[in-house]
Design a protein around this motif. Sequence first.
Motif, mmCIF file in Angstrom:
data_model
loop_
_atom_site.group_PDB
_atom_site.id
_atom_site.type_symbol
_atom_site.label_atom_id
_atom_site.label_comp_id
_atom_site.label_asym_id
_atom_site.label_seq_id
_atom_site.Cartn_x
_atom_site.Cartn_y
_atom_site.Cartn_z
ATOM 1 N N MET A 1 26.644 30.386 35.543
ATOM 2 C CA MET A 1 25.367 29.695 35.693
ATOM 3 C C MET A 1 24.302 30.736 36.006
ATOM 4 O O MET A 1 24.414 31.446 36.993
ATOM 5 N N SER A 2 23.302 30.842 35.158
ATOM 6 C CA SER A 2 22.370 31.958 35.336
ATOM 7 C C SER A 2 20.987 31.540 35.815
ATOM 8 O O SER A 2 20.310 32.302 36.489
ATOM 9 N N LYS A 3 20.545 30.356 35.456
ATOM 10 C CA LYS A 3 19.201 29.947 35.873
ATOM 11 C C LYS A 3 18.992 28.469 35.543
ATOM 12 O O LYS A 3 19.772 27.876 34.795
ATOM 13 N N ILE A 4 17.910 27.926 36.116
ATOM 14 C CA ILE A 4 17.446 26.615 35.663
ATOM 15 C C ILE A 4 16.747 26.851 34.334
ATOM 16 O O ILE A 4 15.724 27.538 34.282
ATOM 17 N N ASP A 5 17.298 26.329 33.271
ATOM 18 C CA ASP A 5 16.687 26.528 31.958
ATOM 19 C C ASP A 5 15.422 25.688 31.811
ATOM 20 O O ASP A 5 14.395 26.163 31.365
ATOM 21 N N HIS A 6 15.545 24.431 32.181
ATOM 22 C CA HIS A 6 14.360 23.570 32.143
ATOM 23 C C HIS A 6 14.588 22.309 32.961
ATOM 24 O O HIS A 6 15.722 21.978 33.321
#
Length: 148
Positions: free
Chosen positions: A1-6
């Motif tokens: 899990m790398s980031k909140i994409d949207h």
Amino acid sequence: MSKIDHLGIAVRSISEALKFFQDTLGLSMRGEEIVPDQRVRVALLPIGDSRIELLEATDEHSPIARFIAKRGEGLHHVCIAVEDIRATLDRLQAAGVRLVDEVPRCGAGGHKIAFLHPSSTHGVLIELVEERASPSDEDDSSMNGEAS
Ligand code: ZN
């Protein structure tokens, strides 16, 4: 899990919602597309490494239309970027998480996506998206080598 994409926000009308998100809040819309699979029109508003996606139903059978009928406009889902969506789904399923999509499908931008059921996620509809170098619109030849 790398980031909140949207973050996906269900709205009755994108053009109405842009009066707030674009004109008042100051975000700018970078693109708009229709995702036929989900019967939804999507407006993309980048913010940092993430973006807000305004979601408008394209017909009354759209999940977005049903969401708004039940709960009104508002936050619809949180999307988290993962490196390998298949492996992530397998891991979550093995852990007993209820999946909306056991097999990834095609979402906005042609990316592989899958939803997790809110009954397993403390009430938040979570979308996973597999991170890929942007297709077609950016001619970026840098390769993300796939570690095996
Ligand atoms: Zn989404």
